[in-house]
Design a protein around this motif. Structure first.
Motif, PDB file in Angstrom:
ATOM      1  N   VAL A   1      47.462  52.029  41.526  1.00 59.89           N
ATOM      2  CA  VAL A   1      47.244  51.220  41.978  1.00 59.89           C
ATOM      3  C   VAL A   1      47.979  50.834  40.581  1.00 59.89           C
ATOM      4  N   VAL A   2      48.844  50.642  39.975  1.00 58.46           N
ATOM      5  CA  VAL A   2      49.445  50.661  39.072  1.00 58.46           C
ATOM      6  C   VAL A   2      50.871  50.873  39.302  1.00 58.46           C
ATOM      7  N   GLY A   3      51.186  50.840  40.477  1.00 55.87           N
ATOM      8  CA  GLY A   3      52.316  50.759  40.544  1.00 55.87           C
ATOM      9  C   GLY A   3      52.273  49.658  41.404  1.00 55.87           C
ATOM     10  N   ALA A   4      51.989  49.239  41.620  1.00 55.54           N
ATOM     11  CA  ALA A   4      51.127  48.041  43.058  1.00 55.54           C
ATOM     12  C   ALA A   4      50.881  47.184  42.838  1.00 55.54           C
ATOM     13  N   ASP A   5      51.051  45.979  43.047  1.00 58.37           N
ATOM     14  CA  ASP A   5      50.985  44.208  43.177  1.00 58.37           C
ATOM     15  C   ASP A   5      49.816  44.013  44.500  1.00 58.37           C
TER      16      ASP A   5
ATOM     17  N   ILE B   1      39.802  47.690  41.528  1.00 59.31           N
ATOM     18  CA  ILE B   1      39.682  48.976  41.953  1.00 59.31           C
ATOM     19  C   ILE B   1      40.820  49.287  40.752  1.00 59.31           C
ATOM     20  N   GLY B   2      41.622  48.522  40.118  1.00 68.34           N
ATOM     21  CA  GLY B   2      42.213  49.380  39.681  1.00 68.34           C
ATOM     22  C   GLY B   2      43.083  48.448  38.276  1.00 68.34           C
ATOM     23  N   GLN B   3      43.902  48.628  37.955  1.00 68.21           N
ATOM     24  CA  GLN B   3      45.085  47.924  36.380  1.00 68.21           C
ATOM     25  C   GLN B   3      46.334  47.718  37.777  1.00 68.21           C
ATOM     26  N   TRP B   4      46.261  46.943  38.988  1.00 60.40           N
ATOM     27  CA  TRP B   4      47.478  46.173  40.008  1.00 60.40           C
ATOM     28  C   TRP B   4      48.707  46.091  38.190  1.00 60.40           C
ATOM     29  N   ARG B   5      49.339  46.175  38.827  1.00 59.40           N
ATOM     30  CA  ARG B   5      50.631  45.853  38.274  1.00 59.40           C
ATOM     31  C   ARG B   5      50.543  44.237  38.297  1.00 59.40           C
ATOM     32  N   ASN B   6      50.633  43.772  39.016  1.00 59.15           N
ATOM     33  CA  ASN B   6      50.788  42.194  39.313  1.00 59.15           C
ATOM     34  C   ASN B   6      49.504  41.513  40.626  1.00 59.15           C
ATOM     35  N   VAL B   7      48.843  40.534  40.468  1.00 56.12           N
ATOM     36  CA  VAL B   7      47.915  39.791  40.994  1.00 56.12           C
ATOM     37  C   VAL B   7      47.595  38.781  41.780  1.00 56.12           C
ATOM     38  N   VAL B   8      48.093  38.039  42.902  1.00 64.08           N
ATOM     39  CA  VAL B   8      48.577  36.654  43.631  1.00 64.08           C
ATOM     40  C   VAL B   8      47.721  36.398  44.743  1.00 64.08           C
TER      41      VAL B   8
END
Length: 382
Positions: free
Chosen positions: A184-188, A217-224
């Motif tokens: 999740v940390v590598g996903a937007d 869910i986790g520490q998303w890289r970016n949330v839009v």
């Protein structure tokens, strides 16, 4: 079953598309000529606060034969000319990702061909995966994420949360990330409201709860958060012929309210610029109805200003756009000739120093103004 792919040594979590954080801007744009021209003409200040989602628009009737290499290369060549070295999200629209496309080694899925062509053109892209995509499509996106090391973006329809099999929405998202082996940390996370109808009330507290559930869910890289209030057509009383309409930018007002709420993570603002999420009618395909009237869409603080022609398009031709430009420059909201390339086109057409173009040209001019305006609008909140 998880897809086994050897990941690139670079860490996707370190790849950043959003230089301005919460006040960055994401615009979902189709690869129509006007929108690509707007990006090509965008100034450095606009690009500094903008990351577009480029939706490669497929043909309305693709047939069953493989797309030729020339056709795919043409799509991506025009896209590359528009975006240069700026990072983008790369998506598709009206295009089955598993439709065959020619390659030197034989037919491959068109989505894989698009990614390969973009890579050859050195486009800096993050591939977009849609929640619910087939396993084969997941594999194609996973391969691109592994090869390029930039992770991926997961596009989720926020108001369509029905999930089969008794699974929760967050659990389905986690299963999808597990399948493509991207943390999740590598996903937007691209949360998509699509079109917000006039009669639909969006309760900000409910929206905040949905955002919180997905963010947890986790520490998303970016949330839009994406959305638009722009309808597919301006007819049927949306904007009367021969008038200047003003449409509320509901997506902007909803985002501002969400920003003021107690949401756990404020998403980055995103919209569809001046268009509806679905592809517009195309004169080249003979889709423009005889009664269609010319219009120009021009973004302001909380409204989109829309001068619309009185007579049908086939009666007055392109010249009706000159009259619309004259009306637009007389409005107090007109930002002036030097604000953007689109504003220069409007002003030049109004004073007769250039010939009026057709729909694609004014789609580009309106998009150019919109991108610059929203980037400035968000920067003012920082």
């Amino acid at each position: 079953m998880p897809i086994s792919i050897q990941l690139k040594l670079s860490n996707p979590a370190d790849f950043q598309l959003m230089s301005r954080g919460e006040t960055h801007y994401v615009a979902a744009l189709q690869t129509k000529p006007g929108e690509l021209l707007a990006l090509q003409q965008a100034c450095a200040e606009t690009w500094a606060g903008l990351t577009p989602i480029l939706e490669v628009l497929g043909p309305r009737s693709p047939g069953s034969q493989p797309f030729s290499r020339a056709r795919v290369n043409g799509w991506i060549g025009r896209l590359a000319k528009a975006v240069g070295t700026h990072p983008i999200y790369l998506d598709r629209l009206r295009l089955a990702p598993d439709h065959p496309a020619e390659s030197p080694g034989g037919p491959i899925p068109v989505l894989a061909a698009i990614h390969a062509a973009a890579r050859r053109r050195q486009i800096v892209f993050v591939p977009v995966l849609h929640l619910g995509d087939a396993t084969a499509t997941q594999r194609q996106v996973a391969e691109s994420a592994a090869v390029d090391g930039r992770g991926l973006a997961l596009r989720v329809p926020l108001l369509d949360t029905a999930v089969a099999g008794g699974r929760s929405f967050p659990s389905l998202i986690q299963e999808t990330l597990n399948a493509v082996e991207v943390e999740v940390v590598g996903a937007d996370l691209l949360m998509d409201l699509r079109q917000l109808p006039d009669d639909a009330e969006v309760r900000v507290d409910d929206l905040a709860s949905m955002v919180d559930a997905l963010v947890s869910i986790g520490q998303w890289r970016n949330v839009v958060l994406l959305g638009t209030a722009m309808p597919m057509s301006l007819g049927g009383g949306v904007v009367d012929a021969g008038t200047i309409g003003r449409r509320r930018r509901t997506e902007w007002l909803v985002w501002l309210a969400l920003r003021r709420s107690r949401v756990s993570r404020v998403p980055i603002y995103g919209d569809y610029a001046i268009q509806n999420p679905d592809p517009p009618l195309d004169a080249a395909d003979g889709q423009i109805p005889l009664g269609m009237r010319a219009a120009i869409r021009y973004t302001h603080e909380t409204v989109t200003i829309i001068p619309r022609a009185k007579a049908p398009r086939h009666e007055e031709g392109r010249e009706q756009y000159r009259q619309l430009c004259k009306l637009l420059v007389e409005q107090p909201e007109f930002a002036g000739r030097e604000f953007s390339w689109g504003d220069r086109e409007v002003a030049d057409c109004a004073d007769g120093t250039c010939e009026p173009g057709w729909e694609d040209h004014w789609r580009g001019a309106g998009t150019s103004h919109h991108l610059r305006f929203v980037v400035n609008q968000l920067a003012g909140l920082a």
